[in-house]
Each structure stands twice: as structure tokens, then as C-alpha cells.
Scaffold this active site. Structure first.
Site, short mmCIF file in Angstrom:
data_model
loop_
_atom_site.label_atom_id
_atom_site.label_comp_id
_atom_site.label_asym_id
_atom_site.label_seq_id
_atom_site.Cartn_x
_atom_site.Cartn_y
_atom_site.Cartn_z
N CYS A 132 5.96 -3.02 5.26
CA CYS A 132 6.16 -2.09 6.37
C CYS A 132 4.97 -2.12 7.31
O CYS A 132 3.95 -1.46 7.05
CB CYS A 132 6.39 -0.68 5.83
SG CYS A 132 6.58 0.54 7.13
N CYS A 135 3.96 1.25 8.78
CA CYS A 135 3.30 2.16 7.84
C CYS A 135 1.84 1.75 7.62
O CYS A 135 0.96 2.59 7.54
CB CYS A 135 3.97 2.14 6.47
SG CYS A 135 5.74 2.25 6.49
N ASP A 136 1.61 0.45 7.48
CA ASP A 136 0.30 -0.01 6.99
C ASP A 136 -0.52 -0.79 8.01
O ASP A 136 -1.68 -1.11 7.75
CB ASP A 136 0.51 -0.90 5.75
CG ASP A 136 1.23 -0.14 4.64
OD1 ASP A 136 1.01 1.08 4.52
OD2 ASP A 136 2.02 -0.76 3.90
#
Ligand code: NAP
Length: 304
Positions: A132, A135-136
Site C-alpha cells: 500500500c 499507507c506507507d
């Protein structure tokens, strides 16, 4: 006994929930975690959902959820273990040991990230290996990142990371990308994205965190090691259908065999969204599936 149990609360499940509520069906949406949206929440910016251009996947998911709640949909947190066919309909068994009786089921559990299956991937998961980018990605600001894959997700991820990272390698196993032309154009116009065609990641290396990848050129067999702080794996999805295996509705890849009407080969079992066999897996098509499937559920209930 419910009229229908909708399993999954991504765009297909939430759309089905709205239509089920409007049809006044006695329905419940089962969701694994108390968070709706499915995979779309991992999309940074959704540019192709009609009328809501530029919203993040998370914002869109929240809007869908609010709409379903306002329409009167009911939700329950439950991890579905199995579905059994009975004389009257179906029993949905949950991991918590609950048994929910229903006349019909709508499978809307979507699909999850496929893994590369190379050395270092599992060992360095969450230590630079991620599925992701939105997300990261921020953890790798001003560093070098790698994206594996050539579909829309890989291209969107590469573009997103190019705005954060010093450089992005886009590693793809073929010489042509699968992702849509607009994204391809943007990728090729972005200076800090380096496209590495016909390359396969053979190993993800690092002590406690990702430090490098070993890639092989599948035309020549030549190997090279590239420094990178992160590997974002975007090589497609696999359907989430293990719980439905005993129903006899899945194809060899695990997708539910069903057309646009959502009807499976077993009466009373329906599918909507990415979980079913279809050519185009998009938020828009999942939302359409949710509408169509409830029409089929209603017809089925009337015929009982
Ligand atoms: P996808 O379209 O299936 O693409 C997967 C990519 O990974 C392909 O390029 C494939 O290579 C590659 N791949 C698969 N297995 C691999 C392996 N073992 N090793 C190396 N590479 C591998 O998946 P996706 O990009 O996640 O997209 C899924 C669906 O969501 C699509 O319908 C897409 O249109 C949609 N989507 C849309 C948006 C958007 O509209 N903004 C964003 C994200 C996703 P090959 O090309 O060689 O098969």
C-alpha cells in the site's frame, strides 16, 4: 431468518446495502473489520468515479458508508468462516461461532493483494516491503523506492511515490505496461520514475529493513542489484472466497462465476464486485454490481 446477508462492505457491498434497504429487505452487511471501503481505501486519489473526481479512496468509502447507513442499512462485524446450504436457505458461520440464517447470500468480499513470493518479501514485510503506497509511502520521503507491477495500481503507486521520493524504479516483467494510457503517459512524463521493463525481482535484500533488490532481465538473464529503501508490490489481486469454497460456485482462480446479474450457479448465492468473474474491476463497476445483484435477489425471493 434474513432475506439476504451481504458479505463485505467495499463499494459492491455498500451499493447492495443501499438497494437492499430501499427494497425493504431484511438484510445485514457483514464486515470483517468495522471499516468499510475494502481495497479502495488504499487508493490515494480516485480520478475515474463519475462526479466525484479527485477524492481519496478513503473519503469515497466514508461517503458510501454514510449513504448506506442513511438508507437504513444494518452492519455487523463478523469474519465469515463458511456458508452451508440448508433446506430453507443458508447458514453463515462466523469465526466467532455465530450461525446466521438467511434465504440468500450476496458475496461481495472483493480481492486482496497478490504476493511476489520471492526471498526477503515475507521477512521484510512492514520493514520496507509494502502492498500500500498511500499507507506507507511517506516513510520513504526523499529515499529511493521501487514499485513492482505494470497495472493501474503499480502506475498510480509510482506516480504517488514520485511526489514523495527522490527516485522510483518501476519494475515490470514485460516490455509493455498493462495500466491505462493516461497513467502510462503521466509515468513516462515523470522524470524521477525509471521504468525497468522485462525485469523480475528475484530477491529483496536487507538486514532488518529493505536495502536493495536483485533484479533479472528476463531477455538476457543479466542480474543487477539496485539500492532501494522500499518495495511496493502491486502485482494484482486474488479473490477472497475461501469461505465459499464448499458452495461450488468458484472458478479455478477462486472467483465466483457470475454474470452482470450476480447470479451464481447455485440458486440463492449471488456475487457482486471484484469477487465475481468480470473483465473490468473498478469502483464504478462494483457499485453497478451492487444495484444489479439486489434486483436478482428480489426476483429470487419472489420466486420462493
Ligand atoms: P492488474 O491489472 O491485474 O495488474 C497486475 C500487474 O502485475 C500486471 O502488470 C502483471 O503483469 C503484474 N504481475 C502479476 N503477477 C506478477 C508476478 N508474479 N510477478 C510480477 N508481476 C506480476 O492489477 P491492478 O493493477 O492491481 O489492478 C486491478 C484492477 O483494479 C484493475 O481492473 C484496475 O484497472 C483497477 N484499478 C484501477 C485504478 C484506477 O482506476 N485509478 C487504480 C488501481 C486499480 P502482466 O501485465 O505481465 O500480466
Amino acid at each position: 431468518m434474513y432475506d439476504t446477508i451481504i458479505i463485505g462492505s467495499g463499494p459492491a457491498g455498500l451499493s447492495a446495502a443501499v438497494y437492499a434497504a430501499r427494497a425493504r429487505l431484511d438484510a445485514v452487511v457483514l464486515e470483517k473489520a468495522a471499516m468499510s471501503g475494502g481495497q479502495m481505501v488504499f487508493t490515494d486519489q480516485v480520478d475515474n468515479y463519475l462526479g466525484l473526481n479527485g477524492k481519496s479512496g478513503f473519503e469515497l468509502a466514508m461517503a458510501f458508508r454514510e449513504h448506506a447507513e442513511a438508507a437504513g442499512a444494518t452492519f455487523q462485524e463478523a469474519d465469515v468462516k463458511e456458508i452451508q446450504k440448508t433446506e430453507e436457505g443458508f447458514v453463515v458461520l462466523t469465526e466467532a461461532g455465530e450461525q446466521l440464517q438467511t434465504k440468500t447470500v450476496v458475496l461481495a468480499t472483493g480481492a486482496i493483494h497478490r504476493h511476489l513470493g520471492v526471498p526477503g518479501e515475507a521477512e521484510l514485510a512492514a520493514r520496507g516491503v509494502s502492498y500500500c503506497a498511500t499507507c506507507d509511502g511517506a516513510f520513504f520521503r526523499n529515499r529511493i523506492a521501487t514499485v513492482a507491477g505494470g497495472g493501474d495500481t503499480a502506475l498510480s503507486d509510482a506516480l504517488y511515490l514520485s511526489r514523495l521520493c527522490e527516485k522510483v524504479y518501476l519494475v515490470h516483467r514485460r516490455d509493455t505496461l498493462r495500466g491505462n494510457k493516461e497513467l502510462q503517459e503521466k509515468v513516462f512524463q515523470t522524470e524521477n520514475i525509471e521504468f525497468l521493463p522485462c525485469r523480475e525481482i528475484k530477491e529483496i535484500q536487507g538486514e532488518g529493513k529493505v536495502e536493495a533488490i536483485k533484479v533479472v532481465d528476463n531477455r538476457t538473464g543479466a542480474e543487477e542489484v539496485l539500492e532501494t529503501a522500499a518495495v511496493f508490490i502491486a502485482v494484482g489481486m486474488e479473490p477472497v472466497t475461501a469461505y465459499a469454497a464448499s458452495l461450488g460456485v468458484l472458478d479455478e482462480q477462486g472467483y465466483v462465476i457470475a454474470g452482470e446479474d450476480g447470479k451464481s450457479q447455485v440458486e440463492g448465492v449471488f456475487a457482486a464486485g471484484d469477487v465475481r468473474t468480470k473483465a473490468v474491476r473498478q469502483i464504478a463497476t462494483a457499485v453497478g454490481d451492487g444495484a444489479a445483484v439486489i434486483q436478482s435477489v428480489e426476483t429470487c425471493l419472489q420466486g420462493r
